[in-house]
Design a protein around this motif. Sequence first.
Motif, PDB file in Angstrom:
ATOM      1  N   ILE A  24      22.853 -16.975 -39.216  1.00  0.00           N
ATOM      2  CA  ILE A  24      22.756 -15.958 -38.154  1.00  0.00           C
ATOM      3  C   ILE A  24      22.804 -14.557 -38.755  1.00  0.00           C
ATOM      4  N   PHE A  25      23.704 -14.366 -39.717  1.00  0.00           N
ATOM      5  CA  PHE A  25      23.796 -13.074 -40.397  1.00  0.00           C
ATOM      6  C   PHE A  25      22.473 -12.727 -41.084  1.00  0.00           C
ATOM      7  N   ALA A  26      21.855 -13.722 -41.713  1.00  0.00           N
ATOM      8  CA  ALA A  26      20.571 -13.500 -42.387  1.00  0.00           C
ATOM      9  C   ALA A  26      19.492 -13.075 -41.395  1.00  0.00           C
ATOM     10  N   ILE A  27      19.450 -13.733 -40.245  1.00  0.00           N
ATOM     11  CA  ILE A  27      18.460 -13.390 -39.211  1.00  0.00           C
ATOM     12  C   ILE A  27      18.667 -11.965 -38.729  1.00  0.00           C
ATOM     13  N   ILE A  28      19.918 -11.621 -38.429  1.00  0.00           N
ATOM     14  CA  ILE A  28      20.236 -10.263 -37.957  1.00  0.00           C
ATOM     15  C   ILE A  28      19.904  -9.234 -39.030  1.00  0.00           C
ATOM     16  N   LEU A  29      20.227  -9.569 -40.274  1.00  0.00           N
ATOM     17  CA  LEU A  29      19.991  -8.636 -41.380  1.00  0.00           C
ATOM     18  C   LEU A  29      18.499  -8.394 -41.593  1.00  0.00           C
ATOM     19  N   ILE A  30      17.707  -9.443 -41.547  1.00  0.00           N
ATOM     20  CA  ILE A  30      16.251  -9.281 -41.694  1.00  0.00           C
ATOM     21  C   ILE A  30      15.705  -8.393 -40.586  1.00  0.00           C
ATOM     22  N   ASP A 123      18.185  -7.833 -48.651  1.00  0.00           N
ATOM     23  CA  ASP A 123      17.964  -6.383 -48.770  1.00  0.00           C
ATOM     24  C   ASP A 123      17.045  -6.063 -49.943  1.00  0.00           C
ATOM     25  N   SER A 124      17.276  -6.727 -51.080  1.00  0.00           N
ATOM     26  CA  SER A 124      16.458  -6.462 -52.269  1.00  0.00           C
ATOM     27  C   SER A 124      15.004  -6.870 -52.047  1.00  0.00           C
ATOM     28  N   ILE A 125      14.799  -8.045 -51.433  1.00  0.00           N
ATOM     29  CA  ILE A 125      13.434  -8.531 -51.206  1.00  0.00           C
ATOM     30  C   ILE A 125      12.671  -7.613 -50.256  1.00  0.00           C
ATOM     31  N   ILE A 126      13.293  -7.251 -49.135  1.00  0.00           N
ATOM     32  CA  ILE A 126      12.610  -6.397 -48.152  1.00  0.00           C
ATOM     33  C   ILE A 126      12.344  -5.014 -48.729  1.00  0.00           C
ATOM     34  N   MET A 127      13.316  -4.476 -49.466  1.00  0.00           N
ATOM     35  CA  MET A 127      13.100  -3.166 -50.092  1.00  0.00           C
ATOM     36  C   MET A 127      11.970  -3.226 -51.112  1.00  0.00           C
ATOM     37  N   LEU A 128      11.909  -4.314 -51.867  1.00  0.00           N
ATOM     38  CA  LEU A 128      10.843  -4.472 -52.862  1.00  0.00           C
ATOM     39  C   LEU A 128       9.479  -4.587 -52.186  1.00  0.00           C
ATOM     40  N   ILE A 166      19.539   1.613 -51.943  1.00  0.00           N
ATOM     41  CA  ILE A 166      19.782   1.342 -53.368  1.00  0.00           C
ATOM     42  C   ILE A 166      21.264   1.504 -53.686  1.00  0.00           C
ATOM     43  N   PHE A 167      21.887   2.509 -53.098  1.00  0.00           N
ATOM     44  CA  PHE A 167      23.326   2.736 -53.300  1.00  0.00           C
ATOM     45  C   PHE A 167      24.130   1.513 -52.883  1.00  0.00           C
ATOM     46  N   TYR A 168      23.850   0.984 -51.698  1.00  0.00           N
ATOM     47  CA  TYR A 168      24.606  -0.178 -51.209  1.00  0.00           C
ATOM     48  C   TYR A 168      24.257  -1.445 -51.993  1.00  0.00           C
ATOM     49  N   ILE A 169      23.009  -1.583 -52.408  1.00  0.00           N
ATOM     50  CA  ILE A 169      22.626  -2.733 -53.234  1.00  0.00           C
ATOM     51  C   ILE A 169      23.398  -2.716 -54.551  1.00  0.00           C
TER      52      ILE A 169
END
Length: 397
Positions: A24-30, A123-128, A166-169
């Motif tokens: 669920i967290f992954a879905i919300i995060l995406i 986060d890394s995948i979507i940012m990339l 990037i800071f949070y990553i």
Amino acid sequence: MFNSIFKDSRKIQLDWLEVSYLVIFAIILIFTMWGTTMLPDFWPSRFGLFTYFLIMVYVIVKGIKKFTYTKTETVFALIIGMSFLICAFKNDMYSFLFMLAFLIVGAKDVSIDKILKVYLLIDSIIMLIAFVCSQLGMIENLQYWKNEQMRFALGSVYPTDFAAHIFYIVLVAICLYNRKVNIVEPFLIMIIAFWVYKWTIASTSLICMVVFSVFILGYIICKTKKEKIKDNIFIKLLSAVPILFASIYIFMTVAYDNNNAKWLWINEKLSDRLENSKKGFGINGFNLFGKYIEEKGWGKSVVERPDYFFLDDSYIRILLEYGIIVFVVVMAILIIVSRRAAYAGRMTMVFAIAFISLHSFMEHHLLDIAYNPFILCVFADLSINKEKKGCMILNKR
């Protein structure tokens, strides 16, 4: 060898409540992370409401099947839930607080390392993806001028948003698994920080990443000397950093005078943040559960806005928009997370909370789950080993 591997694998029992939370967290995060980029929106209408319903049902089911909160934790969970939900129901523009309250409470006994791992991966995948698409011309790479310098959003909705991601990553990557940090990594963080600054001209994230890397370097040296860092008074004082920065900014907002040359100079250095905060204070003042403020920022557009008005500072944003009660609760959450991290021996996480507090002095991402997953640490399992422990400061067992 293979027999022992299969024997060990049979001993592994999935905690389906934990797995369900992470999914669920992954879905919300995406969903939320996607909205911070220029990637095309393909989400069904009311998908956000679906995620709210999903996490709410999860918390209810978990409470029925596996209620492990202590009395202290139960009281604090109710305070978080009631304060956030009242604010959300009072104004549907802040409905994300509904989702955030259930995410925080539902994280009870979920491994923080698994939460951070999910965050880091998504986060890394979507940012990339957003970065590559912006460089290939598949989505718009927003460009702005600042002090005669061109700054780029690099696939995000604004340059500072890219830098904040990037800071949070970086913070998550350092804190994950409470691993031993290599002495090369602080210097790698500095390289990343200056590369990000070169394209985004985002001073806040640059300063926070560089100083954070210095702290990590100092921690590595002190740890090598086997000093008792956890018992150091400096580490304990770091827990009060959120209150310090919040108090300073609120004082500056209330005291700001646009007829005073010194205040005008400070406001200029803070990119007009004090002027906008003072304006927001004039509109709303201080309320128990806040009041909606219409903001007009630069995000997702390069069209100049003569009526620009945006509350960048997280503390004044929470205080004015979500109210005094939510503000006090958020301060308590940050302090508890910092102390819990210290008790668990997660010193890098203690540093991370301190620098999130500093970053929030100039940026508005403190309660944004697409940026800050550490807000979920208040009830999550911070133990480094597999042993479950009480998670409130008053329950150190």
